[in-house]
Structures are given as C-alpha cells and as structure tokens.
Scaffold this active site. Structure first.
Site, PDB file in Angstrom:
ATOM      1  N   THR A 152       0.830  -1.206   0.000  1.00 30.34           N
ATOM      2  CA  THR A 152       0.000   0.000   0.000  1.00 30.34           C
ATOM      3  C   THR A 152       0.863   1.254   0.000  1.00 30.34           C
ATOM      4  O   THR A 152       1.938   1.270   0.603  1.00 30.34           O
ATOM      5  CB  THR A 152      -0.867  -0.036   1.273  1.00 30.34           C
ATOM      6  OG1 THR A 152      -1.781  -1.100   1.150  1.00 30.34           O
ATOM      7  CG2 THR A 152      -1.614   1.253   1.502  1.00 30.34           C
ATOM      8  N   ARG A 180     -13.943  -7.272  -0.444  1.00 27.89           N
ATOM      9  CA  ARG A 180     -13.338  -6.843   0.825  1.00 27.89           C
ATOM     10  C   ARG A 180     -12.731  -5.447   0.675  1.00 27.89           C
ATOM     11  O   ARG A 180     -12.018  -5.157  -0.269  1.00 27.89           O
ATOM     12  CB  ARG A 180     -12.256  -7.836   1.236  1.00 27.89           C
ATOM     13  CG  ARG A 180     -11.505  -7.494   2.528  1.00 27.89           C
ATOM     14  CD  ARG A 180     -10.188  -6.802   2.225  1.00 27.89           C
ATOM     15  NE  ARG A 180      -9.350  -6.641   3.435  1.00 27.89           N
ATOM     16  CZ  ARG A 180      -8.273  -5.872   3.465  1.00 27.89           C
ATOM     17  NH1 ARG A 180      -7.885  -5.204   2.394  1.00 27.89           N
ATOM     18  NH2 ARG A 180      -7.567  -5.767   4.562  1.00 27.89           N
ATOM     19  N   GLY A 182     -10.412  -2.677   2.818  1.00 30.30           N
ATOM     20  CA  GLY A 182      -9.542  -2.583   3.996  1.00 30.30           C
ATOM     21  C   GLY A 182      -9.661  -1.230   4.677  1.00 30.30           C
ATOM     22  O   GLY A 182     -10.643  -0.496   4.514  1.00 30.30           O
ATOM     23  N   ASP A 183      -8.636  -0.898   5.423  1.00 28.63           N
ATOM     24  CA  ASP A 183      -8.630   0.352   6.191  1.00 28.63           C
ATOM     25  C   ASP A 183      -8.372   1.581   5.333  1.00 28.63           C
ATOM     26  O   ASP A 183      -8.711   2.698   5.718  1.00 28.63           O
ATOM     27  CB  ASP A 183      -7.518   0.296   7.247  1.00 28.63           C
ATOM     28  CG  ASP A 183      -6.159   0.105   6.579  1.00 28.63           C
ATOM     29  OD1 ASP A 183      -5.964  -0.929   5.915  1.00 28.63           O
ATOM     30  OD2 ASP A 183      -5.307   1.007   6.681  1.00 28.63           O
ATOM     31  N   GLY A 204      -0.661  -1.637   6.478  1.00 28.99           N
ATOM     32  CA  GLY A 204      -0.502  -2.835   7.290  1.00 28.99           C
ATOM     33  C   GLY A 204      -1.757  -3.685   7.251  1.00 28.99           C
ATOM     34  O   GLY A 204      -2.518  -3.634   6.284  1.00 28.99           O
ATOM     35  N   GLY A 206      -5.161  -4.449   7.449  1.00 30.27           N
ATOM     36  CA  GLY A 206      -6.284  -3.522   7.404  1.00 30.27           C
ATOM     37  C   GLY A 206      -7.344  -3.770   8.452  1.00 30.27           C
ATOM     38  O   GLY A 206      -7.906  -2.824   9.016  1.00 30.27           O
TER      39      GLY A 206
HETATM   40  N1  ASP Z   1      -3.831  -1.795   4.720  1.00 30.86           N
HETATM   41  C1  ASP Z   1      -4.025  -2.441   3.447  1.00 30.86           C
HETATM   42  C2  ASP Z   1      -5.254  -3.269   3.464  1.00 30.86           C
HETATM   43  O1  ASP Z   1      -5.507  -3.926   4.432  1.00 30.86           O
HETATM   44  C3  ASP Z   1      -2.878  -3.301   3.046  1.00 30.86           C
HETATM   45  C4  ASP Z   1      -1.518  -2.790   3.377  1.00 30.86           C
HETATM   46  O2  ASP Z   1      -1.347  -1.671   3.811  1.00 30.86           O
HETATM   47  O3  ASP Z   1      -0.560  -3.545   3.206  1.00 30.86           O
HETATM   48  O4  ASP Z   1      -5.939  -3.280   2.490  1.00 30.86           O
END
Ligand code: ASP
Length: 291
Positions: A152, A180, A182-183, A204, A206
């Site tokens: 990301t 899905r 994520g955050d 990270g 999510g």
């Molecule tokens: N945070 C992102 C997600 O969960 C993935 C990442 O940051 O590596 O989609």
C-alpha cells in the site's frame, strides 16, 4: 519547531511489511521520486492536497508497489483497489473501495471531494470513475505477483499556508475476499487530516487497523507528544488485536513522525527544513529527520 509562513513538509510511504533485500532499493527509489515530486509542488507554494495526490499517483504507477498498476489480485484473481484522500482545511473526504479498471484510484477519490458521499464502492465507484472520465487501467495490467516487494502507498503533507492533507491507495491484501475493503479508504482508520491536529496515513493489516482506529489514535496522541511517539503509541494499541502496521504523520506544527512494527516500511521525507529529500526502507534510517 515553530510553524512559519514558508515552512512545509511531506512524507510518503510504500507499505509496511517485510521487503526482501533484492526489492528494497526499488521501493526506496519509488518513495524518493514521489516525495521529491510532492516537495517540488509544496516548495513552489502548491497545496497539500495537490502534493499528496501527485505523490500517490506516482506511487500507483510504480509496478513494484501494491497500488494502481502493481495491485495484487483477490481470491477470484481480479484486481479491486481502495483509495482515499482527505483535505484537512475543510475535512472534505473522498474514498473509493473495490474499484476496478482504473489507473489512478486516488484521483477518482479526489474528484469525490466535491460530492456529498465520502465513500463509493464497487459498481457505484466504477460508474463515478466513468462519469469523471478517469483514465482506465492499461489493457495488460502489470500485476505484481503476491508477495512482491512493496505494498500500500500513502502520503501526508502540510503546505505553506498550514493546510494538511492525507492520501492512500492500495490493491489490498493478496487473495482477499471479493468485495473486501480494507482500512485505506476508512476515515480515522487508514488516514485522516485535520489542520487543527495533523495528517496521518497508515499501512498494514487492514482489519487490525480498522478495529483499533489507528489513524484516529495517532492524531489524538500527537496533541501532547512528539509525532513519532504518537504513531508508535497507536501501533502499540493495535497490538492488542495483533497485526503489523506502519504510520506516517505530520503534526499541526509540521513536525514529521514515522513508526512501524513491521520489519520494513519504505518511506520518504522532505521539508523546508531539509536540504534535500531522503528515503529509506526503515524509519530508523531516517531518524535524524524525525521528531
Ligand atoms: N492496509 C491495506 C489493506 O488492508 C494493506 C496494506 O497496507 O498492506 O488493504
């Protein structure tokens, strides 16, 4: 450091994770190029919003990072991307989730700043992207195989007028469930920007980030601690549910903080106080420029 009318600062990241040695230089290089582009905009008096969008677009074009062109595939073998951008002056927020077939999801999110909704997903996001004439993804996607170097991407900035902005973009987690999200596009989780508090962008796991409101916690902590300690405290709070994360943060004074509990977090920093931009695969390697 006291803010003054000519000061500005910017931080980018290319994802929190373990980056295999052979891929580190490429991730660091992508961060350096993106932070340098944002720095050019800010030093010329451009807005934080323009700077974070420009940097994030460059990172979306980096085939070794999991966003835009380099996005990983979901469980069905398709690419669904999440992105968001936030304006700290007006608290306008634009986010897209599970968006397909667009080269620059962050620019679709930027266009949403002018609309009432803060988050559009799936078909609705795709229709909005078509309506604004968003550039389609190239016909042969340069998909990075799961487990490749970067992750990301995100950017936070404070411009000469003291306005803050944050942006993020991701292909999510390789093999994720279809649909899905994520955050990354969730305010207070993957990002937030408020001129009165600062700007933060996160990467990270999510679900762990969302469940513990990582961006929110980092910004609240930054009111009475240094930005690095604030980012660190928010990540430590996330550890209650497990997972890895990294956060980049600029506080309302323009001070830069970075923290991560992942082995690597490719990051780039630049500011009116630094002679030139710097990038590294770990926050520790930049610590002389962090507060
Ligand atoms: N945070 C992102 C997600 O969960 C993935 C990442 O940051 O590596 O989609």
């Amino acid at each position: 450091m006291q803010p003054h009318s000519e000061s500005w600062s910017v931080v980018v990241h290319g994802g929190a994770r373990t980056i295999p040695g052979a891929e580190r230089a490429g991730c660091v290089e992508a961060c350096l190029e993106a932070v340098s582009a944002a720095a050019a905009i800010l030093s010329a008096g451009g807005s934080a919003l323009d700077a974070v969008e420009a940097a994030t677009r460059m990172l979306e074009d980096a085939p070794n990072l999991n966003a835009g062109l380099g996005s990983v595939r979901n469980a069905a073998g398709d690419i669904e991307m999440d992105a968001a951008i936030m304006d700290g002056e007006t608290l306008a927020l634009g986010g897209v989730g599970a968006l397909r077939d667009v080269r620059h999801p962050v620019s679709v999110a930027r266009a949403l700043l002018a609309e009432r909704p803060v988050l559009l997903v799936g078909d609705g996001a795709a229709k909005f992207a078509a309506r604004i004439g968003a550039e389609p993804a190239p016909p042969i996607p340069l998909v990075t195989p799961a487990g490749a170097g970067g992750d990301t991407v995100g950017c936070v900035a404070r411009d000469k007028r003291g306005h803050m902005a944050a942006a993020g973009s991701t292909g999510g987690i390789a093999g994720k469930m279809v649909g899905r999200i994520g955050d990354t596009p969730l305010p207070g989780c993957g990002l937030y920007a408020d001129d009165e508090l600062g700007a933060v962008a996160v990467s990270g796991d999510g679900e762990s980030i969302a469940r513990t409101l990582l961006a929110t916690n980092a910004l609240w902590s930054a009111r009475d601690s240094t930005p690095t300690a604030a980012a660190q405290a928010a990540i430590e709070r996330m550890e209650r549910v497990g997972g890895e994360a990294g956060a980049i943060l600029i506080d309302r004074l323009g001070r830069i903080g970075i923290a991560h509990n992942s082995r690597n977090f490719s990051v780039g920093v630049a500011s009116s106080q630094l002679e030139r931009p710097h990038a590294a695969a770990r926050a520790d390697d930049l610590k002389e420029w962090l507060e």
